[in-house]
Design an enzyme around this catalytic site. Structure first.
Site, PDB file in Angstrom:
ATOM      1  N   ASN A   9      43.909  19.275  10.687  1.00 46.61           N
ATOM      2  CA  ASN A   9      42.597  19.147  11.168  1.00 46.61           C
ATOM      3  C   ASN A   9      42.928  18.066  12.548  1.00 46.61           C
ATOM      4  OD1 ASN A   9      40.201  18.800  12.715  1.00 46.61           O
ATOM      5  ND2 ASN A   9      39.061  18.293  10.864  1.00 46.61           N
ATOM      6  N   LYS A  11      41.306  16.864  15.034  1.00 48.62           N
ATOM      7  CA  LYS A  11      39.955  16.010  15.281  1.00 48.62           C
ATOM      8  C   LYS A  11      39.868  15.706  16.596  1.00 48.62           C
ATOM      9  CE  LYS A  11      39.144  14.822  10.440  1.00 48.62           C
ATOM     10  NZ  LYS A  11      38.619  13.913   9.304  1.00 48.62           N
ATOM     11  N   HIS A  91      32.216  21.288   8.627  1.00 52.16           N
ATOM     12  CA  HIS A  91      33.209  19.795   8.242  1.00 52.16           C
ATOM     13  C   HIS A  91      31.911  18.794   8.386  1.00 52.16           C
ATOM     14  CE1 HIS A  91      35.558  16.379   8.900  1.00 52.16           C
ATOM     15  NE2 HIS A  91      36.461  17.108   8.248  1.00 52.16           N
ATOM     16  N   GLU A  93      31.890  15.891   9.233  1.00 52.20           N
ATOM     17  CA  GLU A  93      31.629  15.031  10.393  1.00 52.20           C
ATOM     18  C   GLU A  93      30.496  16.033  11.436  1.00 52.20           C
ATOM     19  OE1 GLU A  93      35.814  14.514  11.517  1.00 52.20           O
ATOM     20  OE2 GLU A  93      35.937  13.093   9.697  1.00 52.20           O
ATOM     21  N   GLU A 163      35.924  18.859   0.536  1.00 52.25           N
ATOM     22  CA  GLU A 163      36.447  17.442   1.071  1.00 52.25           C
ATOM     23  C   GLU A 163      35.333  16.446   0.759  1.00 52.25           C
ATOM     24  OE1 GLU A 163      39.055  17.943   4.945  1.00 52.25           O
ATOM     25  OE2 GLU A 163      36.895  18.167   5.644  1.00 52.25           O
ATOM     26  N   GLY A 169      39.291   9.970   5.673  1.00 48.81           N
ATOM     27  CA  GLY A 169      39.727   8.795   6.483  1.00 48.81           C
ATOM     28  C   GLY A 169      39.399   7.445   5.852  1.00 48.81           C
ATOM     29  N   SER A 209      42.156  12.003   2.788  1.00 40.07           N
ATOM     30  CA  SER A 209      43.127  11.231   2.737  1.00 40.07           C
ATOM     31  C   SER A 209      44.391  11.718   1.911  1.00 40.07           C
ATOM     32  CB  SER A 209      42.813  10.190   1.927  1.00 40.07           C
ATOM     33  OG  SER A 209      41.745   9.354   2.705  1.00 40.07           O
TER      34      SER A 209
HETATM   35  P1  13P Z   1      41.865  12.626   6.222  1.00 40.67           P
HETATM   36  O1  13P Z   1      42.987  13.504   6.096  1.00 40.67           O
HETATM   37  O2  13P Z   1      42.062  11.751   7.551  1.00 40.67           O
HETATM   38  O3  13P Z   1      40.960  12.101   5.371  1.00 40.67           O
HETATM   39  O4  13P Z   1      40.632  13.586   7.026  1.00 40.67           O
HETATM   40  C1  13P Z   1      40.567  14.734   6.235  1.00 40.67           C
HETATM   41  C2  13P Z   1      39.789  15.605   7.040  1.00 40.67           C
HETATM   42  O5  13P Z   1      38.702  15.546   7.395  1.00 40.67           O
HETATM   43  C3  13P Z   1      40.218  16.991   7.529  1.00 40.67           C
HETATM   44  O6  13P Z   1      39.260  17.826   7.798  1.00 40.67           O
END
Ligand code: 13P
Length: 246
Positions: A9, A11, A91, A93, A163, A169, A209
């Protein structure tokens, strides 16, 4: 049996040139026992798609209507035209920053499946919920409210990504025990609602992560079928190492 999947992803990162380079490098990754999917920023999807690379392309977002007065939005059919075969739904976010709720996510799941686009459905709790010890009920309600209206046949086109928000992150990863416990819980929940055969066929990915140094132990868990990778998906060497961790 179910597929192993490693998905990147990206982003809201990368320039067009960098995105094209990364897509080409990812397409060179040789893994036989996992499917690789990339989720680039939407604006780069047509360019990447036209490269004709050997990888699956997914969209990070879409609006669950076929067409109409939805300024700024992109429909599933438009994304499909551009070469998309997967979408992310739910997701964290988009849940937290863009305020997408379980009801809206249910509409997105339906819209994608109606157009034969596969769904990677994200679920996961924030830290306060884990501290209270109610993460199982929380994740179950996300699945019940946005996914469990599907019949078993439709569910075949859904992959779940667990997740935990506290791990996204942050550099904090769920331990292999925490990940396996939640993945097993998700599979049992699917088995209770559908049946064990259906539950065994659903791929459940871990995200948060995930990196080259922890992917092996996470992917070795019996109920972890791969990963949804954020930061580490932006470097082809890291992503390659993760994809080779089965
Ligand atoms: P990270 O791997 O940067 O923690 O992000 C995970 C994520 O949100 C994948 O959709």
């Amino acid at each position: 049996m179910r597929k192993n999947i490693v998905a990147g992803n990206w982003k809201m990162n990368l320039s067009e040139n960098d995105a094209v380079e990364l897509a080409k490098e990812v397409a060179e990754i040789k893994v036989e026992n996992a499917e690789i999917i990339i989720f680039p920023p939407a604006i780069f999807i047509p360019t990447i798609s036209k490269l004709g690379l050997k990888l699956k392309i997914g969209a990070q977002n879409f609006y669950p209507k076929d067409k109409g007065a939805f300024t700024g939005e992109i429909s599933i059919t438009q994304l499909k035209d551009a070469g998309v075969s997967y979408v992310l739904v739910g997701h964290s976010e988009r849940r937290t920053i863009l305020k997408e709720d379980n009801e809206f996510l249910k509409d997105k799941v339906n819209a994608a499946l109606e157009h034969d686009v596969k769904v990677v459905f994200c679920c996961g709790e924030e830290l306060t919920i884990r501290e209270k010890g109610t993460e199982n009920e929380f994740v179950k309600s996300q699945l019940v409210e946005s996914v469990f209206h599907l019949n078993a046949d439709q569910l075949k086109n859904v992959t779940i990504a667990y997740e935990p928000i506290w791990a996204i992150g942050t550099g904090l990863t769920a331990s292999k025990e925490q990940a396996e416990a939640m993945h097993l819980f998700i599979r049992e929940t699917i088995a209770n609602h559908y049946n064990q055969e259906v539950a065994n066929s659903v791929s459940i990915l871990y995200g948060g992560s995930c990196n080259p140094s922890n992917a092996k132990e996470l992917f070795a868990c019996p109920n972890v079928d791969g990963g949804l990778i954020g930061g580490a998906a932006l470097k082809s060497a890291d992503f390659s190492s993760i994809a080779s961790s089965f």
